[in-house]
Design an enzyme around this catalytic site. Structure first.
Site, mmCIF file in Angstrom:
data_model
loop_
_atom_site.group_PDB
_atom_site.id
_atom_site.type_symbol
_atom_site.label_atom_id
_atom_site.label_comp_id
_atom_site.label_asym_id
_atom_site.label_seq_id
_atom_site.Cartn_x
_atom_site.Cartn_y
_atom_site.Cartn_z
ATOM 1 N N HIS A 1 -27.244 19.004 6.463
ATOM 2 C CA HIS A 1 -27.027 18.755 7.894
ATOM 3 C C HIS A 1 -26.653 20.104 8.510
ATOM 4 O O HIS A 1 -25.476 20.415 8.736
ATOM 5 C CB HIS A 1 -25.913 17.723 8.101
ATOM 6 C CG HIS A 1 -25.538 17.551 9.543
ATOM 7 N ND1 HIS A 1 -26.417 17.096 10.496
ATOM 8 C CD2 HIS A 1 -24.383 17.813 10.210
ATOM 9 C CE1 HIS A 1 -25.820 17.076 11.677
ATOM 10 N NE2 HIS A 1 -24.586 17.513 11.525
ATOM 11 N N ASP B 1 -29.463 13.145 12.676
ATOM 12 C CA ASP B 1 -30.698 13.943 12.707
ATOM 13 C C ASP B 1 -31.928 13.022 12.651
ATOM 14 O O ASP B 1 -32.931 13.261 13.308
ATOM 15 C CB ASP B 1 -30.705 14.923 11.525
ATOM 16 C CG ASP B 1 -29.394 15.680 11.444
ATOM 17 O OD1 ASP B 1 -29.133 16.487 12.339
ATOM 18 O OD2 ASP B 1 -28.606 15.428 10.506
HETATM 19 P P1 NAD Z 1 -12.299 16.501 17.077
HETATM 20 O O1 NAD Z 1 -11.696 17.850 17.003
HETATM 21 O O2 NAD Z 1 -12.421 15.836 18.391
HETATM 22 O O3 NAD Z 1 -11.501 15.516 16.138
HETATM 23 C C1 NAD Z 1 -11.218 15.836 14.815
HETATM 24 C C2 NAD Z 1 -9.901 15.176 14.480
HETATM 25 O O4 NAD Z 1 -9.680 15.369 13.102
HETATM 26 C C3 NAD Z 1 -8.715 15.815 15.221
HETATM 27 O O5 NAD Z 1 -8.000 14.804 15.913
HETATM 28 C C4 NAD Z 1 -7.897 16.453 14.126
HETATM 29 O O6 NAD Z 1 -6.502 16.384 14.369
HETATM 30 C C5 NAD Z 1 -8.306 15.579 12.932
HETATM 31 N N1 NAD Z 1 -8.085 16.183 11.625
HETATM 32 C C6 NAD Z 1 -8.214 17.461 11.267
HETATM 33 N N2 NAD Z 1 -7.873 17.613 9.963
HETATM 34 C C7 NAD Z 1 -7.564 16.380 9.506
HETATM 35 C C8 NAD Z 1 -7.117 15.882 8.260
HETATM 36 N N3 NAD Z 1 -6.902 16.692 7.219
HETATM 37 N N4 NAD Z 1 -6.870 14.565 8.140
HETATM 38 C C9 NAD Z 1 -7.038 13.735 9.193
HETATM 39 N N5 NAD Z 1 -7.444 14.160 10.404
HETATM 40 C C10 NAD Z 1 -7.696 15.463 10.558
HETATM 41 O O7 NAD Z 1 -13.716 16.595 16.329
HETATM 42 P P2 NAD Z 1 -14.900 15.538 16.356
HETATM 43 O O8 NAD Z 1 -15.803 15.868 17.498
HETATM 44 O O9 NAD Z 1 -14.363 14.171 16.217
HETATM 45 O O10 NAD Z 1 -15.697 15.982 15.033
HETATM 46 C C11 NAD Z 1 -15.146 15.789 13.766
HETATM 47 C C12 NAD Z 1 -16.039 16.440 12.709
HETATM 48 O O11 NAD Z 1 -17.311 15.797 12.646
HETATM 49 C C13 NAD Z 1 -16.333 17.916 12.963
HETATM 50 O O12 NAD Z 1 -16.273 18.628 11.737
HETATM 51 C C14 NAD Z 1 -17.760 17.895 13.488
HETATM 52 O O13 NAD Z 1 -18.419 19.115 13.289
HETATM 53 C C15 NAD Z 1 -18.335 16.792 12.638
HETATM 54 N N6 NAD Z 1 -19.588 16.184 13.111
HETATM 55 C C16 NAD Z 1 -20.504 15.850 12.168
HETATM 56 C C17 NAD Z 1 -21.690 15.241 12.544
HETATM 57 C C18 NAD Z 1 -22.731 14.885 11.515
HETATM 58 O O14 NAD Z 1 -23.840 14.499 11.921
HETATM 59 N N7 NAD Z 1 -22.476 14.957 10.222
HETATM 60 C C19 NAD Z 1 -21.913 14.960 13.895
HETATM 61 C C20 NAD Z 1 -20.957 15.304 14.831
HETATM 62 C C21 NAD Z 1 -19.779 15.923 14.428
HETATM 63 C C1 LMR Z 2 -24.193 17.661 15.386
HETATM 64 O O1 LMR Z 2 -25.219 17.705 14.709
HETATM 65 O O2 LMR Z 2 -24.225 17.366 16.595
HETATM 66 C C2 LMR Z 2 -22.854 17.897 14.738
HETATM 67 O O3 LMR Z 2 -23.001 18.286 13.418
HETATM 68 C C3 LMR Z 2 -21.998 18.847 15.494
HETATM 69 C C4 LMR Z 2 -22.488 20.268 15.371
HETATM 70 O O4 LMR Z 2 -21.684 21.134 14.996
HETATM 71 O O5 LMR Z 2 -23.663 20.526 15.652
#
Ligand code: NAD
Ligand code: LMR
Length: 405
Positions: free
Chosen positions: A241, A213
Site C-alpha cells: 500500500h 486502492d
Molecule cells: P489521526 O492522526 O487522525 O488518528 C490517529 C490516532 O491514532 C490518533 O488519535 C493518535 O492519538 C492515535 N494513536 C497513535 N499511536 C497510537 C497507539 N500506539 N495506540 C493507540 N492509538 C494511537 O490519523 P488517521 O487519519 O486516523 O490515520 C491513521 C493511520 O491510518 C495513519 O497511519 C494513516 O496513514 C493510515 N491510513 C491507512 C490507509 C490504508 O489504506 N491502509 C488509509 C488511510 C489512512
Molecule cells: C491513503 O491511501 O489515502 C492513505 O494511505 C493515506 C496516505 O498516506 O496516503
C-alpha cells in the site's frame, strides 16, 4: 444462512471459553490507572432490536487510534452492524495514547448518544492489555499519518514500534479466534511486525488494508466505462500500500466482459489510471490537508464485511503473508487477490502474469523487502520458522481448526 452464522457464533464462544481472560473481568475491573482509563457499560440493561432472539453471542472488537480521523467515520458504522452484521452484538474496545484520552471520552459520549442497540459496552483505555483483552477482531488504525511530501514508508521509524508492542499484547490477552486488520501506515510492514510479535496466532490471521486502492481503481474504471460500480469486478491490487502498488486490471471485468477490451485504451490504463491510483492518497492529502479518512473507513468496513460474511465469487485484494507464490518472498505482507468464503480467505493462484505486470509487481516486492530489512530488529528470529510451520499446518489441516469460526 442465518443458522449457519449462529452455529459459527456458538463455536467461537466455545473456542474462546478456553481463553484464560474472560469478558466479566474486563467489564467488572474497576482498578483503572490514574490517567483516566475508563470502562463504560453502554447501558445497564441490554436493549434489543426486535425481539433480540436471533442475536449471536457478543463479540469484542478493538479499534486503535479511536480518537482519530478514520475512527470517527468507522466507529458508528461498526456500531450500527454494517461490518459484522445486524445480529452481532459487540463490546467496543477503544484504544488511544494517554494524551488523546480526553478526546476519546468525547467519542465515547457520542457513541452512547447514538444509542446503538448492538453496542453492549465500551472499553476505552490507553492500556494495551486491558484494551485487547478477549478481543476477536482488532482493527489497528492508530498510527501517525504522513504529511505532504512524505512517502508512507517514511512513517516506519515513528510507527513500527507501535505494532510490535500491540502484537505482544494481543498475543497475551486476545481471544483465541482473533483476526487482525492493519490500517496504520506503512500497513503491510506493520502487519508483518505485529504478526511476528504474536506467535500464539497463525500469521494468516493478520491482514493489511489495500481495499481502499481496490475501491479507487474500481471507481475509476466505472467512471471511464460509464457503468455502475458493481458492474466492475476482478480488479487486483498487488504489493505494497504505497506508490509502488500495482493496480492491475488484466483480469478485471466490466459487465462480465474483459475490462481492457471495454476500455480499449492501454495508454490511459498505464499513464493515467495506474499512476492516479498509486498517488491518490497524496492527492487527497494535498487537497484536504489531512489524509483520507471517510474513504479509509469505508474500505475497512468493505473488507471486513466481505471477509467475515463471505464475498461470493467476488475477488478482494488484501495484504497477507506471502506463501512464496507469484515469486514473492515468503513472509512478506504482499497484497494479492483472494476469495472470501466467510471467516477466512483463499488465495487466487495460477493467474497468468504478463511481462509488464511482472515488472510492476517486482518493484513493490523490492520495496517490501527493504521495509522488512529496516525493521529486522522488531522481528523475532524464530519468525521465519513460524511462517513455515503455519503453511505446513494450513496444508495438513492442523491450522484449519483454529482458523474456522
Ligand atoms: P489521526 O492522526 O487522525 O488518528 C490517529 C490516532 O491514532 C490518533 O488519535 C493518535 O492519538 C492515535 N494513536 C497513535 N499511536 C497510537 C497507539 N500506539 N495506540 C493507540 N492509538 C494511537 O490519523 P488517521 O487519519 O486516523 O490515520 C491513521 C493511520 O491510518 C495513519 O497511519 C494513516 O496513514 C493510515 N491510513 C491507512 C490507509 C490504508 O489504506 N491502509 C488509509 C488511510 C489512512
Ligand atoms: C491513503 O491511501 O489515502 C492513505 O494511505 C493515506 C496516505 O498516506 O496516503
Amino acid at each position: 444462512m442465518s443458522s449457519l452464522r449462529h452455529i459459527r457464533g456458538l463455536f467461537r464462544q466455545f473456542v474462546n471459553n478456553s481463553c484464560s481472560i474472560k469478558q466479566d473481568r474486563v467489564l467488572s475491573n474497576s482498578n483503572y490507572s490514574s490517567h483516566g482509563n475508563f470502562i463504560v457499560p453502554s447501558r445497564g440493561v441490554q436493549i434489543y432490536k426486535g425481539s433480540g432472539k436471533d442475536w449471536l453471542p457478543t463479540l469484542h472488537v478493538a479499534v486503535t487510534g479511536a480518537a482519530g480521523q478514520i475512527a470517527y467515520s468507522l466507529l458508528p458504522r461498526i456500531a450500527n452492524g454494517e461490518m459484522l452484521g445486524e445480529d452481532q452484538p459487540i463490546v467496543l474496545h477503544l484504544l488511544e495514547v494517554p494524551q488523546a484520552l480526553s478526546k476519546l471520552e468525547g467519542v465515547v459520549m457520542e457513541l452512547q448518544d447514538c444509542a446503538f442497540p448492538l453496542v453492549q459496552g465500551i472499553v476505552a483505555t490507553d492500556d494495551l492489555r486491558k484494551g485487547f483483552a478477549d478481543v476477536s477482531v482488532a482493527l489497528l488504525v492508530g498510527a501517525k499519518p504522513r504529511s505532504q511530501g512524505m512517502e508512507r514508508k517514511d512513517l516506519l521509524s515513528s510507527n513500527a514500534n507501535i505494532f510490535a508492542e500491540q502484537g505482544k499484547a494481543l498475543n497475551e490477552v486476545a481471544a483465541n479466534d482473533l483476526r487482525v486488520f492493519v490500517v496504520g501506515n506503512p500497513a503491510n510492514t506493520n502487519a508483518l511486525i505485529c504478526a511476528a510479535n504474536a506467535p500464539r496466532f497463525n500469521p494468516e490471521r493478520f491482514m493489511s488494508m489495500t481495499r481502499l486502492d481496490q475501491n479507487r481503481t474500481q471507481y475509476m474504471l466505472a467512471e471511464k466505462a460509464g457503468c455502475k460500480i458493481p458492474e466492475v469486478d476482478r480488479v487486483i491490487v498487488w504489493g505494497n500500500h504505497s506508490s509502488t502498488q500495482y493496480p492491475d486490471i488484466t483480469h478485471a471485468r466490466i459487465k462480465g466482459e474483459s475490462a481492457r477490451k471495454v476500455i480499449n485504451d492501454e495508454k490511459w490504463i498505464r499513464e493515467v489510471m495506474i499512476p492516479k491510483v498509486q498517488q491518490r492518497g497524496a492527492e487527497v492529502i494535498k487537497a484536504r490537508g489531512a489524509s483520507s479518512a471517510a474513504s479509509a473507513a469505508a474500505a475497512v468496513v468493505d473488507h471486513m464485511r466481505d471477509y467475515w460474511h463471505g464475498a461470493g465469487d467476488r475477488w478482494c485484494s488484501v495484504g497477507i503473508p506471502s506463501d512464496g507464490t507469484y515469486g514473492i518472498d515468503e513472509g512478506l505482507w504482499y497484497s494479492v487477490p483472494v476469495m472470501c468464503p466467510g471467516g477466512h480467505y483463499r488465495r487466487i493462484l495460477n493467474l497468468p502474469i504478463e511481462e509488464f505486470s511482472a515488472s510492476m509487481m517486482e518493484k513493490s516486492r523490492k520495496e517490501l523487502v527493504e521495509e522488512r530489512d529496516a525493521v529486522r530488529h522488531l522481528i523475532p528470529k524464530e519468525f521465519g520458522e513460524k511462517m513455515y510451520t503455519a503453511k505446513k499446518n494450513a496444508v495438513t489441516g492442523a491450522g484449519k481448526k483454529a482458523a474456522s469460526k
